[in-house]
Design a protein around this motif. Sequence first.
Motif: not given
Length: 408
Positions: A214-220
């Motif tokens: 969830k953190d990577i998808t939000l950042s990207v």
Amino acid sequence: MMFALDSILSIYSINFKKNFATYKNDTIYFNFEESTFSYKGKKFKMDYKMENNKTFLDGNSIALIIYKLTSNPIFWDYKNNEFFRAIETIKKFEFIEGNDSCILNFYFSKSLNEQVWFDENSLIIHIKDGFYPKYNYINSNSEVIDSIRIFHTKEGAFFKIFITTKYGSYKRIKEKNVLKFVIYSYGNFGYIIIDPGHGGEDPGAIGKWGIKEKDITLSVSKKIADILKKEYGFKVILTRNDDYFVSLKERAEIARKFNAKLFVSIHCNYSEVDNAEGPETYFLSTARTNEERAVETLENSVIKYEVEDNNLLKFIISDILQNAYLKESQKLAFFIHQKINKDRKDRGIKQAGFYVLRGVYSPSVLVELGFISNPKEAKLLSDEKYQDEISKKIAEGIKAYVDWYIRR
Ligand SMILES: [Zn+2]
């Protein structure tokens, strides 16, 4: 080519005095610092040089000055480097600036033909036998057009439209002696929805060192949205812009609310096999292989966080609606995937039946950025620099799809 102002203007009985030129009761003022001259309060661009205390001006500006002061339709042939006289056949040219589009209207005194082509960062409209002595430069404050320069040869006029990176497409409308161009920006395309997978109580996959999907998808996703907006002027909506839970149903509702033109869902993959690697791009369809079915099950497992709707009929209906976009979705997947598979293991474009894509009535894809279960990819995907890189590639893929779509 430059000409000494005093001698060339004197041929037309125009008096040139250092900072101005007069003819009968009319005056043109020169502003050499700004490289402009003004006539009746309007400013025009010019190129000049000073040599031996003499002022030299470019042919295009000289022709314009002579026309403004004497109404003598003199033109500068920029290819053959000579002045010529022609009858004004473009009676009026209108430039109407707008946010998502600009309009160019040409009014001819007789039927004229045009040719259009691109030259680097400009769109060239050549009006055969079209002669327009009134302007040689038009400034623009619009997002999609920088400025317009007008050149001539004995063959006619060339309107060189300097377009920005936000240029999308153009439409040509011809009616009798009126030619109209609508220049669209990417903003005119409509809303693009970027959907960061998971969020809040739903972490998605947990990778190496506890990295959360969830953190990577939000950042990207935020980075993709930023590039699409700032670089290309697209209208972009994120289904979430922080760490909170959004159900699949709500995500689809956001897409419908904004009448989404594209829907791109961003996820990270997970595998029990440590060295599984590479990005995948999915479009909605029935999963064909066991592998595709496995990813489908993984991404659909968020359903357990949601109140089950169990309205099977609804799913079946939306499935049929999605089918209408199957070809476009496949194309979108192709454009994105060919950008992101470079320098990575290519796992290809795949199809599966993701719920999040089902309620969306637009071309839609789901991008698996890579495997956070693989130490190598977990490191790569949590690296800010790589996130910038892959976001740029996804944005470029989306832009490439839009180019294909609007310029078909
Ligand atoms: Zn996911």
